[in-house]
Enzyme design. Structure first.
Site, PDB file in Angstrom:
ATOM      1  N   ARG A 237      45.956 -25.106 -28.529  1.00  0.00           N
ATOM      2  CA  ARG A 237      45.625 -23.005 -27.888  1.00  0.00           C
ATOM      3  C   ARG A 237      45.431 -21.933 -29.243  1.00  0.00           C
ATOM      4  NH1 ARG A 237      42.577 -25.996 -25.792  1.00  0.00           N
ATOM      5  NH2 ARG A 237      42.061 -25.765 -22.896  1.00  0.00           N
ATOM      6  N   GLU A 266      39.058 -15.547 -30.649  1.00  0.00           N
ATOM      7  CA  GLU A 266      37.480 -16.915 -30.593  1.00  0.00           C
ATOM      8  C   GLU A 266      36.583 -15.972 -29.802  1.00  0.00           C
ATOM      9  OE1 GLU A 266      38.687 -20.636 -29.303  1.00  0.00           O
ATOM     10  OE2 GLU A 266      40.302 -21.478 -30.606  1.00  0.00           O
ATOM     11  N   HIS A 285      36.956 -24.532 -32.535  1.00  0.00           N
ATOM     12  CA  HIS A 285      37.159 -25.760 -31.480  1.00  0.00           C
ATOM     13  C   HIS A 285      36.301 -26.602 -30.576  1.00  0.00           C
ATOM     14  CE1 HIS A 285      39.866 -23.758 -27.912  1.00  0.00           C
ATOM     15  NE2 HIS A 285      39.343 -25.079 -27.339  1.00  0.00           N
TER      16      HIS A 285
END
Length: 335
Positions: A237, A266, A285
């Site tokens: 993460r 993000e 991602h």
């Protein structure tokens, strides 16, 4: 009357349509859940929530008096206030195991792409700059027979170790909360403390979950311990590292390159300096983002949701204490 369900952000269409045939489902995507009146009005009578990245905190739960289950379409659940959910006997579930190999593929692909500068050289060819035989300024570095340090030796970490050791004859160092004798035997992996891993590894892969303990886990000190030739890969993460420190480490030549599937914010901000660095490979991602894996995750999340709504124990229950408190009530048909 059909039970009310909130579907938030990602849920694959076939699964969403199946749920809509059985329940009163309302879909939301990237809204302000603190102020959106439609969401808050629907939440009041909602019994189940399914989806991705919805912050389920005390404030939200205060507005959800009928909520029985929250079903995350992900392995991680840092978006859930587990203490508050368990206190209220609301079940929480996730989708473990399904994405292990897919994420490991992504992380190793990112490692290869960064080491061999594949995105950069793809652009080099497509922009018609390739006119002469390549010079050393365009060379990458070998991956095979190098030393890979894995921080976080859970199932995904072990799947990465498998690819590295059996496929590329890499030496494996790892650091995790507990030793993994099976991984050591299978992949010739060696446990070591974090500092030694950082000092010895040619590639450092971070693949830990995001917890209070792992927030900002890798920062200036850790980057300075790495080899100047080291490549850093983050598949965990964005908030497990101090992103500003990574930027400085790359600018100052403290490490050679980085491959990132995750960011502090993000989608990544357009003015993030990482986007202008040739020695950084960036992905949006995509760890688990294949058709097969995302569908399987949605299916398991739906199975968890339906079980909870029916007063049954979900297959991927996280907070077993909530179920233990619910069970007697279910048995008396008060659920």
């Amino acid at each position: 009357m059909k039970k009310r369900i909130i579907a938030y952000n990602r849920l694959e269409k076939p699964v969403l349509e199946e749920l809509k045939s059985k329940y009163d489902v309302k879909s939301f995507k990237n809204i302000n859940t603190k102020t959106d009146k439609v969401f808050l009005g629907y939440l009041e009578k909602t019994e189940g929530i399914i989806g991705l990245e919805l912050e389920v905190d005390k404030e939200l739960l205060e507005n959800a008096p009928n909520l029985k289950i929250v079903s995350n379409v992900s392995v991680g659940y840092s978006n859930l206030d587990m203490e508050e959910l368990t206190k209220r006997n609301i079940m929480a579930t996730n989708t473990p195991d399904i994405l292990t190999d897919t994420v490991a593929d992504t992380v190793f692909g990112l490692l290869l792409a960064t080491a061999r500068r594949i995105p950069e050289l793809d652009h080099f060819v497509k922009s018609k700059q390739w006119k002469d035989p390549l010079e050393s300024e365009h060379y990458g570095i070998d991956v095979h027979h190098k030393t890979l340090g894995i921080i976080g030796m859970g199932k995904i970490g072990q799947a990465i170790a498998q690819r590295a050791n059996l496929g590329f004859n890499m030496n494996i160092l790892y650091n995790s909360r507990t030793k993994k004798p099976e991984a050591e035997a299978k992949y010739n992996a060696t446990y070591c403390n974090l500092d030694e891993l950082l000092k010895q590894s040619d590639f450092v892969v971070l693949i830990t979950p995001l917890t209070e303990e792992t927030k900002g886990f890798i920062g200036r000190r850790e980057f300075q311990l790495m080899k100047k030739s080291a490549i850093f890969i983050n598949g965990s993460r964005g908030k497990t590292i101090i992103e500003e420190d990574l930027i400085e480490a790359l600018k100052n030549g403290e490490i050679a390159a980085a491959g990132l599937d995750v960011f502090k914010i993000e989608p990544v901000e357009h003015d993030n300096p990482l986007l202008n660095m040739k020695n950084v490979v960036t992905l949006p991602h995509i760890g688990s983002s294949t058709f097969e894996t995302e569908l399987k995750m949605s299916e398991l999340a739906a199975k968890n949701l339906v079980a909870g709504l029916n007063g049954e124990k979900p297959p991927s229950l996280i907070n077993s204490d909530a179920w233990e408190n619910i069970k007697p009530v279910v048995g008396k048909k008060f659920y």
